[in-house]
Design a protein around this motif. Sequence first.
Motif: not given
Length: 164
Positions: A28-31, A33, A126, A128, A134
């Motif tokens: 489920s890590w962010h894109e 990573c 990132y 946002s 992360y």
Amino acid sequence: MKVDDIPDDMEEKMLKQAEDSIKASCASWHEGCTLKECKFIGYYMLTSKTGFKQNPYNQIYCVYKMTADVNGLKRGGDGKTKETGQDVYYTYYKYSDILILPDGTCSLDLSAGSMSSNQIKSDYGYESWGAVFYTYKGYKDLDSMFNACVTKNIGTYDYESTVK
């Protein structure tokens, strides 16, 4: 009880469950990573000291060195250029109340294991509506994890470490 008392077949089941759970949490890590390596490095085994009736009676921490490949904005960078790097951290998967029955059978509820809930932040992230770094479930170094798992319990538990 010692780590060596755990039968090989139960140890295999424990490690499989631990690794599957850890890897699932990384999915489920962010894109930007991704998990590169989940390496088992040993155990912390805590057993209630004589004269104490601790609940749980014993706890075993399966300790892992984790490596993540990261691509994102770097803390202290220009805020626009994505950089590529690696994060290394440590995590555990814990089981409680392992029993060796009189006939030598090992009893353990594998479904009752739990992963570290401690969170640390990466130096990568990132944008946002501001910088988002992360996060990982674990510790930046082994000393911090040892303190959280073992040292804080040393008054009522004996411990054994096989972590290398």
